[in-house]
Scaffold this motif. Structure first.
Motif, PDB file in Angstrom:
ATOM      1  N   SER A  78      38.144  45.008  38.713  1.00 58.32           N
ATOM      2  CA  SER A  78      38.519  44.534  40.042  1.00 58.32           C
ATOM      3  C   SER A  78      37.992  43.127  40.241  1.00 58.32           C
ATOM      4  O   SER A  78      37.059  42.686  39.568  1.00 58.32           O
ATOM      5  CB  SER A  78      37.969  45.469  41.126  1.00 58.32           C
ATOM      6  N   THR A  79      38.624  42.426  41.160  1.00 58.29           N
ATOM      7  CA  THR A  79      38.187  41.090  41.527  1.00 58.29           C
ATOM      8  C   THR A  79      38.409  40.911  43.020  1.00 58.29           C
ATOM      9  O   THR A  79      39.332  41.499  43.590  1.00 58.29           O
ATOM     10  CB  THR A  79      38.941  40.007  40.724  1.00 58.29           C
ATOM     11  N   GLN A  80      37.541  40.140  43.638  1.00 52.85           N
ATOM     12  CA  GLN A  80      37.666  39.869  45.072  1.00 52.85           C
ATOM     13  C   GLN A  80      38.031  38.413  45.269  1.00 52.85           C
ATOM     14  O   GLN A  80      37.654  37.557  44.475  1.00 52.85           O
ATOM     15  CB  GLN A  80      36.354  40.152  45.801  1.00 52.85           C
ATOM     16  N   SER A  81      38.774  38.156  46.326  1.00 52.17           N
ATOM     17  CA  SER A  81      39.102  36.781  46.671  1.00 52.17           C
ATOM     18  C   SER A  81      39.169  36.640  48.178  1.00 52.17           C
ATOM     19  O   SER A  81      39.304  37.615  48.910  1.00 52.17           O
ATOM     20  CB  SER A  81      40.416  36.338  46.021  1.00 52.17           C
TER      21      SER A  81
ATOM     22  N   GLU B  55      46.343  47.873  42.580  1.00 50.62           N
ATOM     23  CA  GLU B  55      46.455  47.925  44.046  1.00 50.62           C
ATOM     24  C   GLU B  55      45.659  46.782  44.651  1.00 50.62           C
ATOM     25  O   GLU B  55      44.783  46.207  44.000  1.00 50.62           O
ATOM     26  CB  GLU B  55      45.934  49.253  44.574  1.00 50.62           C
ATOM     27  N   VAL B  56      45.981  46.481  45.879  1.00 48.82           N
ATOM     28  CA  VAL B  56      45.245  45.493  46.658  1.00 48.82           C
ATOM     29  C   VAL B  56      44.646  46.223  47.840  1.00 48.82           C
ATOM     30  O   VAL B  56      45.348  46.938  48.563  1.00 48.82           O
ATOM     31  CB  VAL B  56      46.163  44.358  47.162  1.00 48.82           C
TER      32      VAL B  56
ATOM     33  N   THR C  78      40.453  42.860  47.647  1.00 47.26           N
ATOM     34  CA  THR C  78      40.101  43.228  46.281  1.00 47.26           C
ATOM     35  C   THR C  78      41.354  43.682  45.553  1.00 47.26           C
ATOM     36  O   THR C  78      42.111  44.485  46.079  1.00 47.26           O
ATOM     37  CB  THR C  78      39.067  44.382  46.274  1.00 47.26           C
ATOM     38  N   VAL C  79      41.572  43.141  44.364  1.00 46.94           N
ATOM     39  CA  VAL C  79      42.641  43.607  43.479  1.00 46.94           C
ATOM     40  C   VAL C  79      41.975  44.465  42.419  1.00 46.94           C
ATOM     41  O   VAL C  79      41.022  44.026  41.763  1.00 46.94           O
ATOM     42  CB  VAL C  79      43.414  42.439  42.835  1.00 46.94           C
ATOM     43  N   ARG C  80      42.454  45.690  42.256  1.00 47.48           N
ATOM     44  CA  ARG C  80      41.891  46.646  41.297  1.00 47.48           C
ATOM     45  C   ARG C  80      43.000  47.074  40.348  1.00 47.48           C
ATOM     46  O   ARG C  80      44.123  47.346  40.771  1.00 47.48           O
ATOM     47  CB  ARG C  80      41.358  47.860  42.041  1.00 47.48           C
ATOM     48  N   ALA C  81      42.684  47.121  39.054  1.00 51.11           N
ATOM     49  CA  ALA C  81      43.669  47.500  38.048  1.00 51.11           C
ATOM     50  C   ALA C  81      43.075  48.548  37.113  1.00 51.11           C
ATOM     51  O   ALA C  81      41.876  48.526  36.840  1.00 51.11           O
ATOM     52  CB  ALA C  81      44.110  46.283  37.242  1.00 51.11           C
ATOM     53  N   GLU C  82      43.932  49.464  36.619  1.00 52.85           N
ATOM     54  CA  GLU C  82      43.507  50.513  35.692  1.00 52.85           C
ATOM     55  C   GLU C  82      44.419  50.520  34.482  1.00 52.85           C
ATOM     56  O   GLU C  82      45.634  50.345  34.600  1.00 52.85           O
ATOM     57  CB  GLU C  82      43.556  51.885  36.356  1.00 52.85           C
TER      58      GLU C  82
END
Length: 65
Positions: free
Chosen positions: A11-14, A45-46, A55-59
């Motif tokens: 995940s990353t936050q912006s 997802e965002v 936060t954008v999270r990816a799996e």
């Protein structure tokens, strides 16, 4: 980045009020990160945080054998 049950997640936050969307590759010069996420991740997802953060999270699932 973390892993659980064989699923790798990151995940990353912006900052900013705009919720990101996968752009049309022929338009603009930004959003290329989401093009990669959309192409490689099994799910993403965002999640809106406290303004002005998100936060954008990816799996990624484990490969099938």
């Amino acid at each position: 980045m973390w892993a659980a049950d064989g699923v790798v997640a990151t995940s990353t936050q912006s900052r900013g009020d705009r919720i990101p969307v996968v752009p049309d590759p022929a338009e603009g010069e930004s959003g290329r990160g989401l093009l990669l996420i959309g192409a490689l991740a099994d799910r993403w997802e965002v999640n809106a945080g406290l303004p002005p953060c998100k936060t954008v999270r990816a799996e990624l699932d484990p490969p099938s054998l």
